[in-house]
Design a protein around this motif. Structure first.
Motif, PDB file in Angstrom:
ATOM      1  N   THR A 101      85.997  66.300  15.787  1.00 36.63           N
ATOM      2  CA  THR A 101      86.246  65.570  14.539  1.00 36.63           C
ATOM      3  C   THR A 101      85.186  64.515  14.285  1.00 36.63           C
ATOM      4  O   THR A 101      84.816  64.272  13.140  1.00 36.63           O
ATOM      5  CB  THR A 101      87.637  64.927  14.557  1.00 36.63           C
ATOM      6  N   LYS A 132      81.996  64.744  15.150  1.00 34.47           N
ATOM      7  CA  LYS A 132      80.801  65.449  14.688  1.00 34.47           C
ATOM      8  C   LYS A 132      80.966  65.916  13.249  1.00 34.47           C
ATOM      9  O   LYS A 132      80.036  65.831  12.462  1.00 34.47           O
ATOM     10  CB  LYS A 132      80.483  66.621  15.611  1.00 34.47           C
ATOM     11  N   ILE A 133      82.154  66.402  12.913  1.00 37.87           N
ATOM     12  CA  ILE A 133      82.388  66.851  11.543  1.00 37.87           C
ATOM     13  C   ILE A 133      82.348  65.673  10.576  1.00 37.87           C
ATOM     14  O   ILE A 133      81.729  65.757   9.516  1.00 37.87           O
ATOM     15  CB  ILE A 133      83.730  67.612  11.447  1.00 37.87           C
ATOM     16  N   SER A 134      82.986  64.577  10.926  1.00 39.92           N
ATOM     17  CA  SER A 134      82.974  63.421  10.031  1.00 39.92           C
ATOM     18  C   SER A 134      81.580  62.808   9.942  1.00 39.92           C
ATOM     19  O   SER A 134      81.187  62.305   8.890  1.00 39.92           O
ATOM     20  CB  SER A 134      83.987  62.369  10.488  1.00 39.92           C
TER      21      SER A 134
END
Length: 77
Positions: free
Chosen positions: A32, A34-36
């Protein structure tokens, strides 16, 4: 192939739950973050603040350790 992958994930989840390492929780947090980080890029102000914080730590370490040693050294005029 899907069977083997799901078996590995299931066993990893069971062993992490039994051993208390929270493997799946930390893995989820990393994903999460890395995605954010990819979806919500930092603004210029946030980038400058992060750079100042890292440089402040470097300067603080220099002036607290190295500068004191240099001032107390008798070989330096």
């Amino acid at each position: 192939m899907f069977y083997i992958l799901s078996l590995i994930l299931t066993l990893g989840f069971i062993f992490s739950a039994v051993s208390g390492t929270n493997l799946m929780g930390s893995l989820w947090d990393q994903i999460t973050q890395k995605i954010s980080g990819f979806a919500f890029l930092k603004t210029q102000n946030e980038t400058v603040i992060d750079n100042l914080n890292s440089q402040y730590n470097l300067l603080d370490k220099f002036f607290s350790d190295t500068a004191l040693d240099l001032l107390q050294n008798e070989d330096i005029p």
